[in-house]
Scaffold this active site. Structure first.
Site, PDB file in Angstrom:
ATOM      1  N   TYR A   1       0.897  -1.445   0.138  1.00  0.00           N
ATOM      2  CA  TYR A   1       0.138   0.144   0.010  1.00  0.00           C
ATOM      3  C   TYR A   1       0.895   1.215  -0.027  1.00  0.00           C
ATOM      4  O   TYR A   1       1.785   1.356   1.048  1.00  0.00           O
ATOM      5  CB  TYR A   1      -1.000   0.274   1.227  1.00  0.00           C
ATOM      6  CG  TYR A   1      -2.029  -0.953   1.104  1.00  0.00           C
ATOM      7  CD1 TYR A   1      -2.427  -1.915   0.156  1.00  0.00           C
ATOM      8  CD2 TYR A   1      -2.710  -1.432   2.530  1.00  0.00           C
ATOM      9  CE1 TYR A   1      -3.119  -2.991   0.222  1.00  0.00           C
ATOM     10  CE2 TYR A   1      -3.685  -2.279   2.494  1.00  0.00           C
ATOM     11  CZ  TYR A   1      -3.823  -3.191   1.546  1.00  0.00           C
ATOM     12  OH  TYR A   1      -4.718  -4.107   1.632  1.00  0.00           O
TER      13      TYR A   1
ATOM     14  N   GLY B   1     -13.771  -5.377   2.219  1.00  0.00           N
ATOM     15  CA  GLY B   1     -14.947  -4.571   1.415  1.00  0.00           C
ATOM     16  C   GLY B   1     -16.197  -4.756   2.061  1.00  0.00           C
ATOM     17  O   GLY B   1     -17.107  -4.897   1.326  1.00  0.00           O
ATOM     18  N   PRO B   2     -16.417  -4.662   3.354  1.00  0.00           N
ATOM     19  CA  PRO B   2     -17.695  -5.014   3.877  1.00  0.00           C
ATOM     20  C   PRO B   2     -18.633  -4.165   3.396  1.00  0.00           C
ATOM     21  O   PRO B   2     -20.083  -4.340   3.322  1.00  0.00           O
ATOM     22  CB  PRO B   2     -17.659  -5.022   5.323  1.00  0.00           C
ATOM     23  CG  PRO B   2     -16.200  -3.862   5.705  1.00  0.00           C
ATOM     24  CD  PRO B   2     -15.516  -4.358   4.254  1.00  0.00           C
TER      25      PRO B   2
ATOM     26  N   LYS C   1     -17.242  -0.575  -1.349  1.00  0.00           N
ATOM     27  CA  LYS C   1     -16.920   0.782  -1.841  1.00  0.00           C
ATOM     28  C   LYS C   1     -17.836   1.772  -1.369  1.00  0.00           C
ATOM     29  O   LYS C   1     -17.781   2.847  -2.085  1.00  0.00           O
ATOM     30  CB  LYS C   1     -16.519   0.756  -3.260  1.00  0.00           C
ATOM     31  CG  LYS C   1     -15.347  -0.422  -3.711  1.00  0.00           C
ATOM     32  CD  LYS C   1     -14.950  -0.077  -5.017  1.00  0.00           C
ATOM     33  CE  LYS C   1     -14.156  -1.221  -5.750  1.00  0.00           C
ATOM     34  NZ  LYS C   1     -13.423  -2.163  -4.799  1.00  0.00           N
ATOM     35  N   GLY C   2     -18.743   1.421  -0.511  1.00  0.00           N
ATOM     36  CA  GLY C   2     -19.803   2.391  -0.191  1.00  0.00           C
ATOM     37  C   GLY C   2     -21.135   2.347  -0.892  1.00  0.00           C
ATOM     38  O   GLY C   2     -22.112   2.963  -0.220  1.00  0.00           O
ATOM     39  N   LEU C   3     -21.219   1.192  -1.384  1.00  0.00           N
ATOM     40  CA  LEU C   3     -22.432   0.853  -2.202  1.00  0.00           C
ATOM     41  C   LEU C   3     -23.408   0.655  -1.079  1.00  0.00           C
ATOM     42  O   LEU C   3     -24.532   0.813  -1.087  1.00  0.00           O
ATOM     43  CB  LEU C   3     -22.194  -0.131  -2.999  1.00  0.00           C
ATOM     44  CG  LEU C   3     -23.604  -0.619  -4.059  1.00  0.00           C
ATOM     45  CD1 LEU C   3     -24.080   0.548  -4.780  1.00  0.00           C
ATOM     46  CD2 LEU C   3     -23.079  -1.952  -4.479  1.00  0.00           C
TER      47      LEU C   3
HETATM   48  N1  LIG Z   1      -6.113  -8.292  -1.713  1.00  0.00           N
HETATM   49  C1  LIG Z   1      -6.157  -7.852  -0.297  1.00  0.00           C
HETATM   50  O1  LIG Z   1      -5.700  -8.294   0.466  1.00  0.00           O
HETATM   51  C2  LIG Z   1      -7.104  -6.555  -0.175  1.00  0.00           C
HETATM   52  C3  LIG Z   1      -7.518  -5.729  -0.956  1.00  0.00           C
HETATM   53  C4  LIG Z   1      -8.320  -4.762  -1.025  1.00  0.00           C
HETATM   54  C5  LIG Z   1      -8.325  -4.243   0.588  1.00  0.00           C
HETATM   55  N2  LIG Z   1      -7.860  -4.858   1.264  1.00  0.00           N
HETATM   56  C6  LIG Z   1      -7.816  -4.387   2.763  1.00  0.00           C
HETATM   57  O2  LIG Z   1      -9.260  -4.501   3.234  1.00  0.00           O
HETATM   58  C7  LIG Z   1      -9.689  -2.988   3.692  1.00  0.00           C
HETATM   59  C8  LIG Z   1     -11.023  -2.955   3.174  1.00  0.00           C
HETATM   60  O3  LIG Z   1     -11.497  -3.052   1.756  1.00  0.00           O
HETATM   61  P1  LIG Z   1     -11.759  -2.045   0.676  1.00  0.00           P
HETATM   62  O4  LIG Z   1     -11.117  -0.612   1.196  1.00  0.00           O
HETATM   63  O5  LIG Z   1     -11.608  -2.441  -0.591  1.00  0.00           O
HETATM   64  O6  LIG Z   1     -13.305  -2.018   0.991  1.00  0.00           O
HETATM   65  P2  LIG Z   1     -14.449  -1.185   1.922  1.00  0.00           P
HETATM   66  O7  LIG Z   1     -13.972  -0.992   3.234  1.00  0.00           O
HETATM   67  O8  LIG Z   1     -15.718  -1.949   1.536  1.00  0.00           O
HETATM   68  O9  LIG Z   1     -14.322   0.151   1.190  1.00  0.00           O
HETATM   69  C9  LIG Z   1     -13.649   1.393   1.509  1.00  0.00           C
HETATM   70  C10 LIG Z   1     -14.152   2.611   0.960  1.00  0.00           C
HETATM   71  O10 LIG Z   1     -15.407   2.408   0.575  1.00  0.00           O
HETATM   72  C11 LIG Z   1     -15.923   3.891   0.858  1.00  0.00           C
HETATM   73  N3  LIG Z   1     -16.755   3.922   2.208  1.00  0.00           N
HETATM   74  C12 LIG Z   1     -16.292   3.447   3.269  1.00  0.00           C
HETATM   75  N4  LIG Z   1     -17.262   3.766   4.206  1.00  0.00           N
HETATM   76  C13 LIG Z   1     -18.103   4.586   3.854  1.00  0.00           C
HETATM   77  C14 LIG Z   1     -19.302   5.385   4.012  1.00  0.00           C
HETATM   78  N5  LIG Z   1     -19.789   5.136   5.334  1.00  0.00           N
HETATM   79  N6  LIG Z   1     -19.954   6.040   3.081  1.00  0.00           N
HETATM   80  C15 LIG Z   1     -19.589   6.108   1.858  1.00  0.00           C
HETATM   81  N7  LIG Z   1     -18.576   5.492   1.456  1.00  0.00           N
HETATM   82  C16 LIG Z   1     -17.834   4.696   2.060  1.00  0.00           C
HETATM   83  C17 LIG Z   1     -14.688   4.777   0.873  1.00  0.00           C
HETATM   84  O11 LIG Z   1     -14.401   5.038  -0.599  1.00  0.00           O
HETATM   85  P3  LIG Z   1     -13.903   6.325  -0.944  1.00  0.00           P
HETATM   86  O12 LIG Z   1     -12.609   6.487  -0.474  1.00  0.00           O
HETATM   87  O13 LIG Z   1     -13.880   6.367  -2.560  1.00  0.00           O
HETATM   88  O14 LIG Z   1     -14.982   7.424  -0.450  1.00  0.00           O
HETATM   89  C18 LIG Z   1     -13.611   3.963   1.345  1.00  0.00           C
HETATM   90  O15 LIG Z   1     -12.258   3.978   1.035  1.00  0.00           O
HETATM   91  C19 LIG Z   1      -8.545  -2.086   2.924  1.00  0.00           C
HETATM   92  O16 LIG Z   1      -8.439  -0.993   3.471  1.00  0.00           O
HETATM   93  C20 LIG Z   1      -7.321  -2.990   3.059  1.00  0.00           C
HETATM   94  O17 LIG Z   1      -6.710  -2.859   4.393  1.00  0.00           O
HETATM   95  C21 LIG Z   1      -7.036  -6.055   1.453  1.00  0.00           C
END
Ligand SMILES: NC(=O)c1ccc[n+]([C@@H]2O[C@H](COP(=O)([O-])OP(=O)(O)OC[C@H]3O[C@@H](n4cnc5c(N)ncnc54)[C@H](OP(=O)(O)O)[C@@H]3O)[C@@H](O)[C@H]2O)c1
Length: 306
Positions: free
Chosen positions: A54, A202-203, A206-208
């Protein structure tokens, strides 16, 4: 006041059920990043997920620096990941390398950037069935023996790779994208060893699955996702909202039902506040609730790497 549930890994480490994914933190705004991490700790978050890749090492450095400031007041754990080679100066990923020699060198760099003596949870950041997996597993076991890691796991969405690690390693965690829309992990949950904890990344998709879902559907899902077109997603979001207007709380409740750790990423303090609020509103789902959820979504399957 947040009541934070803890989930214990088989190696004895406790992770907060709601853990902070650090990938999308606004690193260039250090005050905001510190505010987010401080607020997470205050709300009972004790686990922070990062990776060496990252921002090419910068994420580990910034998150480690900030967490050190809170060390006297809070107990927490850090999970990081390795397996990618990158050139930090050129800000470039070079390739995939899960060899023992690479992992043993990469961990030194992660320990130094994070400013810790031991990595609580060291994860393989992907992997393919062609890898020399026994060599990788041996390296994780050596690092554990040497006291450099407390626990290890993999991050993978490849059923064949997951299956191999279930049978031939002592992983304590498996990280996968997992939420109401990307529910592909459901298919393999029964085959996961009972002492392996699922980390759901990704819970909120991406905010969906948030209070801004309609806006995010428009901005980020123009081409749909997986088997969904944008209009099918719209329909599903409406059906889920009719079950619970707080889609984040509904997604968290679904993940709690499957005993997963929720690894949620945020890029602002407002998103974190909103997600903590939803965590506090999380419903305990009955079988009837789950049946209604499953009737509202498509049942997804991993198509490749079987
Ligand atoms: N292959 C892997 O191992 C891998 C891959 C991906 C992620 N990860 C880890 O998993 C973590 C979580 O995954 P993720 O970041 O892809 O998924 P996520 O937690 O579903 O999505 C995070 C993004 O969703 C949006 N978001 C979050 N809360 C919100 C809210 N209340 N309202 C509106 N939008 C919101 C934001 O997007 P915006 O920033 O665009 O506003 C945020 O950056 C990552 O931080 C990382 O540590 C691991």
């Amino acid at each position: 006041m947040t009541f934070m549930k803890n989930i214990q890994l088989k190696d004895g480490i406790n992770l907060s059920e709601f853990s902070l994914g650090c990938m999308n933190l606004p690193l260039s705004d250090s005050a905001e990043t510190e505010k987010i991490i401080g607020r997470a700790l205050e709300a009972g978050v004790t686990h922070f997920d990062t990776a060496d890749l990252y921002q090419f090492g910068e994420n580990e450095r910034v998150v480690g620096n900030i967490l050190r400031k809170f060390q006297a007041d809070y107990d927490f754990t850090i999970g990081t990941k390795a397996g990618n080679e990158f050139d930090a100066a050129k800000q470039e990923k070079i390739g995939w390398n899960p060899s023992a020699s690479h992992l043993k060198e990469a961990i030194k760099q992660s320990i130094s950037r994070l400013g810790v003596e031991v990595i609580d949870l060291y994860q393989l950041h992907g992997g393919t069935i062609e890898d020399n997996k026994d060599e990788t597993i041996g390296a994780f076991e050596d690092l554990k023996q040497e006291g450099l890691i407390r626990s290890y796991g993999i991050s993978s969405i490849r059923p064949n790779v997951i299956n191999y690690y279930m049978k031939h390693s002592s992983i304590s965690t498996l990280m996968m994208q997992f939420n109401l829309i990307d529910n592909r992990p459901l298919e393999i949950l029964d085959d996961i060893n009972s002492d392996v904890t699922v980390l759901a990344r990704g819970p909120v998709m991406k905010g969906l699955l948030s209070k801004n879902s309609k806006e995010i559907l428009k901005d980020k899902f123009e081409d749909g996702v997986m088997d969904y077109s944008q209009s099918e997603l719209n329909h599903t979001i409406d059906a889920l909202s009719a079950l619970n207007p707080d889609l984040t709380a509904l997604s968290y409740g679904f993940l709690r039902h499957h005993n997963a750790v929720i690894v949620n990423g945020v890029s602002s303090i407002e998103q974190l506040e909103s997600n903590i609020d939803s965590y506090n509103q999380m419903p305990e789902l009955s079988q009837g609730d789950l049946d209604q959820i499953m009737a509202a979504v498509k049942m997804m399957k991993y198509e490749a790497h079987r």
